[in-house]
Every structure is written in C-alpha cells, then in structure tokens.
Write an enzyme that holds these catalytic residues in place. Structure first.
Site, mmCIF file in Angstrom:
data_model
loop_
_atom_site.group_PDB
_atom_site.id
_atom_site.type_symbol
_atom_site.label_atom_id
_atom_site.label_comp_id
_atom_site.label_asym_id
_atom_site.label_seq_id
_atom_site.Cartn_x
_atom_site.Cartn_y
_atom_site.Cartn_z
ATOM 1 N N GLY A 70 1.313 46.212 21.641
ATOM 2 C CA GLY A 70 2.182 45.041 21.593
ATOM 3 C C GLY A 70 2.172 44.422 20.196
ATOM 4 N N THR A 71 0.999 44.399 19.605
ATOM 5 C CA THR A 71 0.856 43.874 18.240
ATOM 6 C C THR A 71 1.770 44.621 17.284
ATOM 7 O OG1 THR A 71 -1.445 43.277 18.667
ATOM 8 C CG2 THR A 71 -0.806 43.543 16.352
ATOM 9 N N ASN A 149 0.612 33.099 26.173
ATOM 10 C CA ASN A 149 -0.527 33.815 26.742
ATOM 11 C C ASN A 149 -1.685 32.897 27.127
ATOM 12 O OD1 ASN A 149 -0.190 33.938 23.745
ATOM 13 N ND2 ASN A 149 -2.362 34.408 23.843
ATOM 14 N N SER A 197 4.055 45.229 26.100
ATOM 15 C CA SER A 197 2.780 45.946 26.009
ATOM 16 C C SER A 197 2.367 46.426 27.389
ATOM 17 C CB SER A 197 1.703 45.034 25.424
ATOM 18 O OG SER A 197 0.481 45.727 25.338
ATOM 19 N N HIS A 199 -0.847 47.289 28.571
ATOM 20 C CA HIS A 199 -2.143 46.985 29.196
ATOM 21 C C HIS A 199 -2.213 45.600 29.834
ATOM 22 C CE1 HIS A 199 -4.369 44.353 26.232
ATOM 23 N NE2 HIS A 199 -3.419 44.800 25.428
ATOM 24 N N CYS A 317 -7.794 36.625 22.179
ATOM 25 C CA CYS A 317 -7.594 36.989 20.779
ATOM 26 C C CYS A 317 -8.300 36.039 19.835
ATOM 27 C CB CYS A 317 -6.113 37.030 20.462
ATOM 28 S SG CYS A 317 -5.245 38.111 21.582
#
Ligand SMILES: *Cc1c(COP(=O)(O)O)cnc(C)c1O
Length: 381
Positions: A70-71, A149, A197, A199, A317
């Site tokens: 995703g990053t 998030n 993403s 996961h 994060c």
C-alpha cells in the site's frame, strides 16, 4: 484466551486465501513474462486477479496496477503524478494522512514543492470550504484519505472529487482501510487514483494495488523490465496477487463486525472518563478508537497483552515513538485523554465471547491502573 483486536495494523490471512496461494508457490511458479505455458498460466492468473480487484471498484482491469505494498501505491500515485506534470507545483492534503502519504509529501517539500495540509474538525473531517479556498492555479493534486487508519473517520470523497473535477485537479485517495468495507464506485465519483493494500483485508502482506483512471498522465518512479504498464517494474508476485484477489472475493461479514464493534463501544463507554474518538456514524465498520483519561496508553496496552489481548496505541505505523499521534493532535483531543488512547480494530474472526472477555479485562485493568495512577485528579475517577 487470545484476542486479536488490531486488524487496522494487519489481519490474519484467511485459510481460503492461503490455500489459493499455495499452488502458485509450489507448482505454478512460472514468470508471467515467460512465453511457455508455465509462464502463461501465471499471466492468466495475474489478469484474472486484476479483473477481480477492478470489479470491486467498478473500474476497468487496465486501470489496476499491482504494487509491492500500500505504501508503494501511495508513493507511485503521488510522485508519479508530480513527475509527469511539471507545470504545476502545489499539492493539497490533510493533517491526518498515513505516513506513506505524509512522508512522500515531505520529500516533495524538500525538493521545492508546496504542500497545503488541511486541518480537520474534532471528528476528523476536512472542511470542503477550506479545500476549495486552498486551490490555486498551481494546484496539481489533491491527496486525501478515504478512511483514517487511527480514528476510522470516513471522508466524503464524492464531494472532494466534485471539487477537484471542477478545478481540473487530480484526486488521489488512500482507501487502504476502507477497501471492501465502504464501497467505492469509480463510475459514480470523480477520482483519478486509489491506493489499496492486501494485508488489511485478510490477504498476504507485501502486495497492493493502485487504480489509475484511464488517460491519466503519470510517470513511473521505479525503473526496470516494464511490468505493470511500466509503472511497477519487477517480476509480478503471482502468489500474493492471487491471495489479494481471493481476499476480495470472500465473505466480509460486515454486519457481524459492526454488531461486535457497536456492542464493544457501548460497554466500554460505561467506564467513567472515557471518550470515543472519530465520527459516530461515518466511521469504519471495524474501528473503535477510545481514550481512557488519566491512564498511560502504553501501560494499558501491556496489561491487555498480558491477558492475551492485542491492541494498539494510536497507529501501528507510529507505535515505535512515544510522541502523541499526529491524528489525535489534529482532532485537538484534550490533554488528559491524549496519552490514554487505544485503537481497537475488529475482524470477522472475532467472536462475542472474545469481546465479552476483552470488556471485562479492560474494566478491571482501567480501574486498577487508575488506583495507582500518580496523575492529578485521579482520586475522583
Ligand atoms: C496500512 C496502511 C498503509 C500502508 O500499507 P502497507 O501495505 O502496509 O504498505 C497506508 N495507508 C493506510 C491508511 C494504511 O492503513
């Protein structure tokens, strides 16, 4: 009992996903660029996975590029648009973006670009008026996340897209938390780029995707063999891509998740001096971000862990730093709540029994910690 309540950080790979992946590791291991049948089988698997991801967004398969995370999708979107459109140098974003967006923007600022970071209100919403008044004739891109998030707040990306369209500006959204939880139809909203993403939705780690609307002017930021329309060179990770697509297909059980989450919030808010952060109704179905005043979030986390319950303070994060989260700062959370904030994120694998266990442990731990808390005012709680 082991209870995993950190599905915003990552999720368990669904057994069906793992099963679908296995054969592409052990038997169908061909390189999708190879011309013989073993390679062509991988190519077919790649293209059918692309269709599944595209369908979920009502997009065309050729509008989906698989990425390494995703990053990486966020970075390709932002840097790729900037490098392909050198006539403009201003970007608009928000103060509550994920580091994958914020750090890419910081790099652009270091090399001379201008970035406006919009404030958010106490629930985490940007102001559409602020957005529109920040636009200049140099504005190239708006990048604002769909669902946050940490606090779960879901922005009105339809309204943001309309403003971008009106001013002829590219619109990117990081939809990594919302994907398959809150529908996005790219035919109904004006959007140019969407990061995804695997996961976070019970797929494997290390694979993501980027929706890029047809005819968007974008450059590659990775150089190599030209895979994925030259936007993400590198041999395609077929097992993980298969797993990602399989994860999109399986039953989401959103009602089950929402029921558990709502029940959890209702019970936990009965504990004195607690506060739910983020919007009450426009929030991710699996997110409960709750502040416990006069408590250190880290000690609460450790005590929950000792009881088998996994949660996070702020976001995963930023969990390596003890700085208050940039999101909680942006919503102006009162100081006494700031340090005692825990994010609980649920999944379809959680059960009512697990939630009841977690609530009872939480009540006991919070009450014990407050008894020994050296913090001022604790005698009254
Ligand atoms: C997890 C997450 C990312 C990063 O995705 P990775 O696949 O872990 O690189 C980016 N943005 C948001 C909102 C996320 O939740």
């Amino acid at each position: 009992m082991k209870v995993y309540l950190d599905n915003g950080a990552t999720t368990k790979v669904d057994p069906k996903v793992a099963k679908a992946m296995l054969i592409y590791l052990t038997e169908k291991y061909g390189n999708a660029s190879s011309l013989y049948s073993l390679g062509q089988e991988s190519k077919k698997a790649l293209e059918s996975s692309r269709k599944i991801i595209a369908n979920e967004l009502n997009a065309l398969p050729e509008e989906i590029v698989f990425t390494g995370s995703g990053t990486e999708a966020d970075n390709i979107a932002i840097l790729g648009i900037v490098f392909a459109n050198k006539d403009k140098n201003h970007i608009i974003s928000s103060k509550i973006e994920h580091p994958a967006v914020l750090q890419a923007l910081k790099h652009l600022e270091d090399v001379g670009y201008k970035v406006t970071y919009l404030d958010v209100d106490k629930d985490g919403f940007i102001s559409l008026k602020d957005l529109e008044s920040s636009i200049t004739d140099k504005t190239l891109l708006v990048t604002i996340m769909h669902a946050n998030n940490e606090i779960g707040t879901i922005q009105d990306i339809k309204a943001i897209g309309d403003i971008c369209k009106k001013h002829n500006i590219y619109f990117h959204t990081d939809a990594i938390q919302s994907f398959t939880k809150t529908p996005i139809d790219v035919k109904k909203i004006n959007i140019d780029l969407i990061s995804l993403s695997s996961h976070k939705i019970h797929g494997p780690k290390g694979v993501g995707a980027l929706f890029i609307k047809k005819a968007t002017k974008i450059n590659n930021i990775i150089y190599g063999g030209g895979q994925e329309s030259n936007l993400r060179s590198g041999t395609e990770n077929i097992p993980s891509i298969i797993g990602f697509a399989e994860a999109v297909k399986i039953d989401k059980k959103l009602n089950h998740i929402k029921q558990l989450r709502d029940y959890f919030i209702k019970q936990v808010l009965k504990i004195p001096h607690t506060k739910l952060n983020g919007s009450k109704d426009k929030r991710l179905v699996n997110n409960a971000n709750i502040s416990f005043a006069y408590i250190e979030g880290e000690s609460l986390l450790m005590h929950l862990d000792n009881n088998g319950i996994a949660v996070s303070t702020g976001s995963a994060c930023s969990s390596h730093s003890l700085e208050p989260s940039h999101v909680l700062k942006a919503i102006n959370l009162p100081n006494e709540y700031m340090n005692g904030t825990i994010r609980f994120t649920f999944s379809r694998f959680n059960t009512k029994k697990e939630i009841d266990y977690s609530i009872s442990k939480l009540k006991k731990i919070v009450s014990d910690l407050r008894k020994i808390s050296p913090l001022k005012g604790v005698k009254n709680v």
